[in-house]
Design an enzyme around this catalytic site. Structure first.
Site, PDB file in Angstrom:
ATOM      1  N   ASP A  96       0.859  -1.187   0.000  1.00 40.03           N
ATOM      2  CA  ASP A  96       0.000   0.000   0.000  1.00 40.03           C
ATOM      3  C   ASP A  96       0.895   1.236   0.000  1.00 40.03           C
ATOM      4  O   ASP A  96       1.221   1.803   1.034  1.00 40.03           O
ATOM      5  CB  ASP A  96      -0.903  -0.023   1.229  1.00 40.03           C
ATOM      6  N   ALA A  97       1.321   1.632  -1.212  1.00 38.63           N
ATOM      7  CA  ALA A  97       2.251   2.749  -1.363  1.00 38.63           C
ATOM      8  C   ALA A  97       1.603   3.950  -2.042  1.00 38.63           C
ATOM      9  O   ALA A  97       2.129   5.055  -1.974  1.00 38.63           O
ATOM     10  CB  ALA A  97       3.475   2.306  -2.163  1.00 38.63           C
ATOM     11  N   LYS A  98       0.487   3.731  -2.741  1.00 37.32           N
ATOM     12  CA  LYS A  98      -0.274   4.798  -3.420  1.00 37.32           C
ATOM     13  C   LYS A  98       0.616   5.662  -4.299  1.00 37.32           C
ATOM     14  O   LYS A  98       0.516   6.892  -4.303  1.00 37.32           O
ATOM     15  CB  LYS A  98      -1.034   5.645  -2.397  1.00 37.32           C
ATOM     16  N   ARG A  99       1.449   5.023  -5.097  1.00 38.24           N
ATOM     17  CA  ARG A  99       2.345   5.747  -5.983  1.00 38.24           C
ATOM     18  C   ARG A  99       1.598   6.270  -7.203  1.00 38.24           C
ATOM     19  O   ARG A  99       0.598   5.708  -7.632  1.00 38.24           O
ATOM     20  CB  ARG A  99       3.496   4.854  -6.431  1.00 38.24           C
TER      21      ARG A  99
END
Length: 290
Positions: A96-99
């Protein structure tokens, strides 16, 4: 290498739809893990303990990168080792890095998180699935979609999120559509495939907004939806069914603080492990009987 869609199909059938979220925060866990320096030495031991505890009880784990980054190099090392440990235990690994960024930068992010070491990636943070942010436009998603397609990975694209302020942008009209509807149409187009089969490109839709989820699901019949919001954010397990589609495995439900946070930090580790497993089973039962 097992493709993300196959991991989802197999592990949902075996363990159910629950995803164990790991958001390591020293203030929320037993004091037994504290080393006194507060610089991150605790994080590796803690995450390994949680993974050992949940192995055999859940098919997926989601690591929120921010908590690991906050612990500096010790946190990043712990994240890399934890991802390897989870994969070795047969769990699907969601990072869950939301890049999200312009083309060249997005390609670098995709290489970091989705490309196997044998194909030029570092291997340190290779995930089965990655969360991405579409705010800068469809072209910024292309490198991620291409990497997912090439290497059998998955994506969860932010669509209608669970945070209280999400509606400020996501519920606004653009042309004759809500922004969230437009995003859902984009995601559904990426995910479209053979009839009766899941696609690797999914969406993040909060469990806190079941009515919106019901509408958005119509745009994405082949997509897997990741539905955060149960536990600490107050989502109702009885409303989860609104986000399900017609395909087995098309909904995954993460719970993080609701699984691991403690009020009594003096709790012993045996009791803590028992508490986590009990919560896991409670959430699994709650979402499987709606």
């Amino acid at each position: 290498m097992v493709a993300w869609v196959d991991i989802v199909t197999d592990n949902v059938d075996r363990y159910g739809e629950l995803v164990a979220g790991i958001d390591p925060s020293l203030a929320d866990i037993p004091e037994a893990f504290a080393r006194g320096d507060g610089q991150g030495d605790w994080i590796g031991d803690y995450v390994s303990f949680v993974l050992e505890t949940i192995t055999g009880h859940v098919g997926f784990v989601k690591f929120q990168t921010a908590y690991f980054e906050a612990c500096g190099l010790a946190g990043l090392q712990a994240l890399s080792l934890a991802m390897q440990q989870a994969r070795a235990a047969g769990m699907g690994v969601i990072l869950d890095a939301k890049r999200g960024d312009i083309g060249a930068t997005a390609s670098a992010y995709a290489k970091a998180y989705l490309v196997p070491e044998r194909d030029g990636g570092s291997g340190d943070f290779e995930a089965d699935c990655l969360t991405v942010n579409p705010l800068m436009g469809p072209d910024t998603l292309t490198p991620f979609v291409e990497a997912a397609s090439t290497y059998g990975k998955g994506l969860f694209v932010l669509c209608r999120t669970s945070n209280p302020g999400a509606g400020w942008l996501q519920d606004k009209m653009t042309g004759n559509q809500l922004i969230s509807d437009r995003l859902a149409g984009l995601i559904g187009g990426f995910a479209s495939g053979k009839a009766g089969e899941l696609g690797p490109i999914g969406a993040v839709i909060g469990a806190t907004v079941p009515e919106e989820g019901r509408r958005l699901r119509q745009f994405m019949p082949h997509s897997i939806i990741l539905a955060p919001g149960l536990g600490a954010q107050g989502g109702d397990p009885r409303a989860i069914h609104a986000l399900r589609g017609a395909l087995p495995g098309d909904l995954l439900v993460p719970v993080s603080r609701g699984l691991t946070k403690v009020e009594d930090r003096q709790i012993g580790l045996d009791d803590y492990a028992e508490l986590i497993v009990g919560r896991l089973n409670g959430f699994k039962q709650a979402i499987s009987h709606v």
